[in-house]
Write an enzyme that holds these catalytic residues in place. Structure first.
Site, PDB file in Angstrom:
ATOM      1  N   SER A   1      59.545  72.086  92.494  1.00 42.57           N
ATOM      2  CA  SER A   1      58.882  72.703  93.636  1.00 42.57           C
ATOM      3  C   SER A   1      58.818  71.708  94.785  1.00 42.57           C
ATOM      4  O   SER A   1      59.240  70.561  94.652  1.00 42.57           O
ATOM      5  CB  SER A   1      57.483  73.159  93.251  1.00 42.57           C
ATOM      6  OG  SER A   1      56.665  72.023  93.055  1.00 42.57           O
ATOM      7  N   LYS A   2      58.262  72.176  95.878  1.00 39.50           N
ATOM      8  CA  LYS A   2      58.206  71.379  97.104  1.00 39.50           C
ATOM      9  C   LYS A   2      57.594  70.001  96.894  1.00 39.50           C
ATOM     10  O   LYS A   2      58.030  69.018  97.483  1.00 39.50           O
ATOM     11  CB  LYS A   2      57.375  72.123  98.144  1.00 39.50           C
ATOM     12  CG  LYS A   2      58.217  72.708  99.237  1.00 39.50           C
ATOM     13  CD  LYS A   2      57.360  73.090 100.433  1.00 39.50           C
ATOM     14  CE  LYS A   2      58.164  74.044 101.299  1.00 39.50           C
ATOM     15  NZ  LYS A   2      57.452  75.230 101.696  1.00 39.50           N
ATOM     16  N   ARG A   3      56.580  69.964  96.046  1.00 40.20           N
ATOM     17  CA  ARG A   3      55.883  68.679  95.905  1.00 40.20           C
ATOM     18  C   ARG A   3      56.749  67.619  95.219  1.00 40.20           C
ATOM     19  O   ARG A   3      56.437  66.437  95.257  1.00 40.20           O
ATOM     20  CB  ARG A   3      54.535  68.864  95.201  1.00 40.20           C
ATOM     21  CG  ARG A   3      54.633  69.118  93.748  1.00 40.20           C
ATOM     22  CD  ARG A   3      53.340  69.601  93.139  1.00 40.20           C
ATOM     23  NE  ARG A   3      53.636  70.267  91.901  1.00 40.20           N
ATOM     24  CZ  ARG A   3      53.842  69.635  90.752  1.00 40.20           C
ATOM     25  NH1 ARG A   3      53.755  68.332  90.695  1.00 40.20           N
ATOM     26  NH2 ARG A   3      54.158  70.313  89.680  1.00 40.20           N
ATOM     27  N   HIS A   4      57.847  68.040  94.574  1.00 38.78           N
ATOM     28  CA  HIS A   4      58.752  67.059  93.974  1.00 38.78           C
ATOM     29  C   HIS A   4      59.712  66.460  95.003  1.00 38.78           C
ATOM     30  O   HIS A   4      60.441  65.527  94.711  1.00 38.78           O
ATOM     31  CB  HIS A   4      59.604  67.705  92.873  1.00 38.78           C
ATOM     32  CG  HIS A   4      58.810  68.124  91.681  1.00 38.78           C
ATOM     33  ND1 HIS A   4      58.699  69.431  91.298  1.00 38.78           N
ATOM     34  CD2 HIS A   4      58.087  67.399  90.795  1.00 38.78           C
ATOM     35  CE1 HIS A   4      57.934  69.498  90.215  1.00 38.78           C
ATOM     36  NE2 HIS A   4      57.552  68.287  89.900  1.00 38.78           N
ATOM     37  N   GLY A   5      59.714  67.032  96.193  1.00 42.57           N
ATOM     38  CA  GLY A   5      60.636  66.548  97.213  1.00 42.57           C
ATOM     39  C   GLY A   5      61.570  67.657  97.634  1.00 42.57           C
ATOM     40  O   GLY A   5      61.292  68.831  97.411  1.00 42.57           O
TER      41      GLY A   5
END
Ligand code: GLU
Length: 461
Positions: free
Chosen positions: A240-244
């Site tokens: 997801s977004k929080r992984h980059g």
């Protein structure tokens, strides 16, 4: 049989890294077999559709170097054909018109929930005659799904997967407004374009049973399915977004080379022994469906960075200069013939240290900048003007600069004024010539800049 593969992304606004991997696998498989790879745009969700989103997919594919055959047809454009197939199925007695109202369906759903039934729709129009149809109700078309037994496919990655037909309802093919459902459109488009192998994310595994029911009803060949496990974040949770970065364009912006990206995505779920560095040519030669892993792979930025560094090191200097030219503008550096020539000479040292094209552009920007330029705070502090004056005198006395004679003259200045500490001379020189405190060997850089440019930059300081 000649192999035809495809990807069928929905235009969501950007090209997801998972789609990129599916595209790569499908492209490699087609290339390996001398077949065709197609791109189809699944744009039936008109509320979300935009021309830019379609372009983003094409740009992502082009950047990755994955060429597709023909144009990229729109699924929406083929809706009449999809409707025609639904009606054909009715004529064949394999599908039927259902006149249930939304209220009836809601009641059915509630009753099914209460009784613990596996499917909601009770098939009440399956055998009813159309003459019983209520007036003024636009019907949907539903498939006659098999009532007994199991629906199974032999998946090239997952092995045999099956589902009890008691869990599959008479699902809708054509809505009451005449628009086809995703389930129908996919099957018709794949059939009509002669797709033989469908490689896609295993989030679609659950759809395959319904798709097979449509294929069986039409008497069409069943393509080979390969449902590949999803890509997870480094921590093992859904990417997801929080992984980059998730979009292909973001990787392009971060300075990754498409060949590094291809190699990385290939290894993310497919293996060839212990090989890590696999060129695209080798990948085409080796790729098969047998070595796609069954478990989800985790995204590993270190691995990607190492591969990028490798492909940067092995890329030609001329190619790298071309690639960094647009990036350089971001660092306030414009590449002309002079700076291009300097960059070509300095590229060996620059690329040796770089993990991305952005690193090269950032560290090499000084070759293209015109003095006076902005100094970093650290560089500003390192500008020992007295030392720079001594260097300028010695440079002035030389006819031509070489890496060796610049180093020698710096050593002399260090011996005379800084107790032999070369760093105390090299750092001010670096700061004066580059405006920063990080660069490849400043002696080499000075030689590449040449006597006149070095003196010009020292004079500005
Ligand atoms: N449109 C689907 C997606 O974007 C792909 C459908 C398929 O590959 O069958 O995930």
């Amino acid at each position: 049989m000649s192999v035809v593969t495809r990807i069928a992304p929905s235009p969501t606004g950007f090209m997801h890294i998972g789609t990129a991997r599916t595209a790569l696998f499908s492209w490699l498989f087609a290339k390996h077999h001398g077949g065709k790879f197609l791109l189809r745009i699944e744009d039936t969700d008109r509320a979300r559709y935009s021309e830019d989103a379609v372009q983003a997919i094409k740009d992502g594919m082009t950047w990755l170097g994955l060429d597709w055959g023909g144009d990229a047809p729109s699924q929406f454009d083929a809706r009449d054909r999809h409707a025609e197939v639904a009606k054909q199925l009715v004529e064949m007695g394999k599908a039927y018109y259902c006149y249930c109202s939304p209220e009836e369906l809601e009641t059915m759903r509630e009753e099914a929930r209460a009784s613990g039934a596996k499917v909601n729709y009770d098939r009440r129009w399956r055998e009813r005659d159309a003459s019983e149809a209520p007036e003024g109700v636009a019907p949907v078309i539903r498939i006659k799904a098999p009532l007994e037994g199991r629906t199974a496919i032999e998946d090239a990655v997952q092995g045999r997967v099956e589902k009890g037909n008691d869990e599959l309802d008479d699902f809708i093919l054509l809505r009451s407004d005449g628009t086809p459902t995703y389930m129908l459109s996919v099957v018709v488009d794949d059939h009509d374009s002669g797709v033989t192998h469908i490689i896609r994310g295993d989030d679609h595994l659950n759809n395959v049973f319904r798709q097979k029911i449509i294929l069986d009803a039409m008497g069409w060949d069943i393509p080979v399915y390969a449902h590949i496990p999803l890509i997870l974040g480094p921590d093992g949770t859904k990417l997801s977004k929080r992984h980059g970065a998730q979009g292909v364009h973001e990787y392009e912006d971060m300075g990754y080379l498409p060949e590094a990206m291809r190699n990385y995505l290939l290894r993310l779920g497919w293996s060839h022994g212990d090989d890590e560095i696999i060129s695209t040519e080798q990948a085409i030669e080796w790729f098969n469906l047998d070595h796609i892993g069954k478990s989800a792979s985790r995204f590993d930025f270190d691995k990607l960075n190492n591969l990028n560094a490798h492909y940067i090191k092995t890329a030609s200097n001329a190619h790298l200069v071309e690639l960094i030219t647009p990036i350089m503008e971001k660092y306030g550096a414009h590449i002309d013939d002079t700076s291009k020539d300097r960059l070509l000479k300095g590229m060996d040292a620059l690329k040796d240290r770089a993990k991305s094209l952005n690193d090269i552009a950032e560290e090499g920007a000084f070759y293209a900048k015109q003095p006076p330029f902005v100094f970093t705070e650290k560089a500003e502090k390192s500008l020992d003007k007295e030392i720079l004056g001594f260097i300028a005198e010695k440079v002035d006395a030389l006819t031509e600069l070489t890496e060796e004679n610049v180093q020698d003259l710096c050593k002399e200045v260090a011996n005379d004024h800084k107790e032999g500490k070369l760093g105390k001379v090299a750092m001010p020189l670096r700061a004066a010539l580059t405006g920063t405190t990080v660069s490849p060997s400043i002696f080499e850089a000075a030689a590449i800049l040449g006597k006149d440019e070095v003196l010009k930059r020292l004079k500005y300081v």
